[in-house]
Write an enzyme that holds these catalytic residues in place. Structure first.
Site, PDB file in Angstrom:
ATOM      1  N   GLU A   1       0.839  -1.207   0.000  1.00 25.92           N
ATOM      2  CA  GLU A   1       0.000   0.000   0.000  1.00 25.92           C
ATOM      3  C   GLU A   1       0.873   1.256   0.000  1.00 25.92           C
ATOM      4  OE1 GLU A   1      -2.515   1.548  -0.532  1.00 25.92           O
ATOM      5  OE2 GLU A   1      -4.332   0.819   0.437  1.00 25.92           O
ATOM      6  N   ASP A   2       0.349   2.328  -0.569  1.00 26.82           N
ATOM      7  CA  ASP A   2       1.075   3.593  -0.526  1.00 26.82           C
ATOM      8  C   ASP A   2       1.030   4.214   0.870  1.00 26.82           C
ATOM      9  OD1 ASP A   2      -1.669   4.102  -0.686  1.00 26.82           O
ATOM     10  OD2 ASP A   2      -1.542   5.484  -2.368  1.00 26.82           O
TER      11      ASP A   2
ATOM     12  N   ASP B   1      -4.183   5.514   6.104  1.00 21.54           N
ATOM     13  CA  ASP B   1      -4.737   6.753   6.654  1.00 21.54           C
ATOM     14  C   ASP B   1      -5.785   6.366   7.703  1.00 21.54           C
ATOM     15  OD1 ASP B   1      -5.310   9.459   6.893  1.00 21.54           O
ATOM     16  OD2 ASP B   1      -6.523   9.554   5.097  1.00 21.54           O
TER      17      ASP B   1
ATOM     18  N   PHE C   1      -1.600  16.189   3.954  1.00 23.47           N
ATOM     19  CA  PHE C   1      -1.895  15.565   2.668  1.00 23.47           C
ATOM     20  C   PHE C   1      -0.615  15.528   1.840  1.00 23.47           C
ATOM     21  CE2 PHE C   1      -3.419  15.152  -1.649  1.00 23.47           C
ATOM     22  CZ  PHE C   1      -4.341  14.120  -1.497  1.00 23.47           C
TER      23      PHE C   1
ATOM     24  N   ARG D   1       1.994  11.950  -9.350  1.00 21.13           N
ATOM     25  CA  ARG D   1       2.395  10.560  -9.091  1.00 21.13           C
ATOM     26  C   ARG D   1       3.838  10.304  -9.519  1.00 21.13           C
ATOM     27  NH1 ARG D   1      -2.240   7.607  -7.738  1.00 21.13           N
ATOM     28  NH2 ARG D   1      -4.134   8.144  -8.855  1.00 21.13           N
TER      29      ARG D   1
HETATM   30  P1  5GP Z   1      -7.689   4.879   4.141  1.00 23.41           P
HETATM   31  O1  5GP Z   1      -8.745   3.900   3.786  1.00 23.41           O
HETATM   32  O2  5GP Z   1      -6.553   4.307   4.952  1.00 23.41           O
HETATM   33  O3  5GP Z   1      -8.257   6.116   4.791  1.00 23.41           O
HETATM   34  O4  5GP Z   1      -7.161   5.472   2.792  1.00 23.41           O
HETATM   35  C1  5GP Z   1      -6.146   4.962   2.100  1.00 23.41           C
HETATM   36  C2  5GP Z   1      -6.077   5.622   0.742  1.00 23.41           C
HETATM   37  O5  5GP Z   1      -6.419   7.021   0.769  1.00 23.41           O
HETATM   38  C3  5GP Z   1      -4.640   5.553   0.310  1.00 23.41           C
HETATM   39  O6  5GP Z   1      -4.361   4.335  -0.326  1.00 23.41           O
HETATM   40  C4  5GP Z   1      -4.543   6.769  -0.590  1.00 23.41           C
HETATM   41  O7  5GP Z   1      -4.937   6.422  -1.891  1.00 23.41           O
HETATM   42  C5  5GP Z   1      -5.511   7.770  -0.006  1.00 23.41           C
HETATM   43  N1  5GP Z   1      -4.811   8.726   0.858  1.00 23.41           N
HETATM   44  C6  5GP Z   1      -4.823   8.795   2.209  1.00 23.41           C
HETATM   45  N2  5GP Z   1      -4.027   9.792   2.660  1.00 23.41           N
HETATM   46  C7  5GP Z   1      -3.496  10.376   1.561  1.00 23.41           C
HETATM   47  C8  5GP Z   1      -2.576  11.470   1.360  1.00 23.41           C
HETATM   48  O8  5GP Z   1      -2.073  12.132   2.273  1.00 23.41           O
HETATM   49  N3  5GP Z   1      -2.255  11.758   0.067  1.00 23.41           N
HETATM   50  C9  5GP Z   1      -2.785  11.091  -0.989  1.00 23.41           C
HETATM   51  N4  5GP Z   1      -2.397  11.460  -2.201  1.00 23.41           N
HETATM   52  N5  5GP Z   1      -3.636  10.050  -0.843  1.00 23.41           N
HETATM   53  C10 5GP Z   1      -3.995   9.702   0.425  1.00 23.41           C
END
Ligand code: 5GP
Length: 179
Positions: free
Chosen positions: A101-102, A105, A154, A167
Site C-alpha cells: 500500500e502507498d 490513513d 496531505f 504521481r
Molecule cells: P484509508 O482507507 O486508509 O483512509 O485510505 C487509504 C487511501 O487514501 C490511500 O491508499 C490513498 O490512496 C488515499 N490517501 C490517504 N491519505 C493520503 C494522502 O495524504 N495523500 C494522498 N495522495 N492520498 C492519500
C-alpha cells in the site's frame, strides 16, 4: 476552484531517503519470507512505484498481482465502503500474501482488503505500507512493514496523487495550499 489550485510542495522524504528505506524494508522482508510462497498484491494506483522498487529489493522468488479499489464518498476521505474496480488475476489460496500500500490513513481500505484476502484462503496476509498516518486511524490494522510514519498532512509524489497529478515525483512532499 480547489484549495490546491495554487499550491506548493514541501519535500518530506527525498528520492534518496525513499530508496534507502525501501532497501531496508526489502532486506527485512527477504529474511522474514524465506521458504514461503510470497505473493505481492499492489493496490493501484498509488502503490505502483513503491511496488516496483520494493519487489526489486526482495531477494526471493515471488509473484506480483494488482488490485484497484475505490472508496465511496468525498475524494480525499474514506467512507469505509470499498468497491473493487479491478480484481486480482491469480488465486491467493495457500499463498503468503503481502499487500503493498502507498499510505495507511483511516485504515478502512486496508481493513476491507485484509478481510477480503483472508477469505480467499491465503496462508498468511500481511501489509507493507510506505507511509503511515496513525493520527487519522478509524479501523485497527496491523501493518507489519512501515516505511515512514508521517503527521496528519496531505502528501503527494512517489505514486500518490492529487487529482491524478504528482504521481511521477520521485520524492514524497506535503501539498500546501497557498493563500
Ligand atoms: P484509508 O482507507 O486508509 O483512509 O485510505 C487509504 C487511501 O487514501 C490511500 O491508499 C490513498 O490512496 C488515499 N490517501 C490517504 N491519505 C493520503 C494522502 O495524504 N495523500 C494522498 N495522495 N492520498 C492519500
Amino acid at each position: 476552484m480547489s484549495e490546491f489550485t495554487n499550491s506548493s510542495l514541501k519535500v518530506l522524504f527525498s528520492a534518496a531517503q525513499v530508496q534507502e528505506r525501501i532497501q531496508e524494508m526489502g532486506a527485512r522482508i527477504t529474511r522474514d519470507y524465506q521458504g514461503k510462497s510470497l505473493a505481492l498484491v499492489c493496490v493501484l494506483k498509488g502503490a505502483s512505484l513503491f511496488t516496483a522498487d520494493l519487489m526489486r529489493a526482495i531477494d526471493l522468488p515471488l509473484t506480483v498481482d494488482f488490485i484497484a479499489v475505490s472508496s465511496y464518498g468525498a475524494a480525499s476521505k474514506s467512507s469505509g465502503e470499498v468497491r473493487i474496480l479491478k480484481d486480482l488475476d491469480t488465486s491467493l489460496k495457500g499463498r503468503d500474501v503481502l499487500v503493498v500500500e502507498d499510505i495507511v490513513d483511516t485504515g478502512l481500505t486496508l481493513n476491507y482488503l485484509l478481510d477480503n484476502f483472508r477469505r480467499r484462503d491465503a496462508a498468511s496476509v500481511q501489509v507493507a505500507a510506505l507511509l503511515d498516518k496513525p493520527e487519522r486511524r478509524l479501523a485497527t490494522v496491523d501493518v507489519a512493514y512501515i516505511g515512514f510514519t508521517i503527521p496528519n498532512e496531505f502528501v503527494v509524489g512517489y505514486g500518490l496523487d492529487y487529482a491524478e497529478r504528482y504521481r511521477n515525483l520521485p520524492f514524497v512532499a506535503i501539498l500546501q495550499p497557498n493563500d
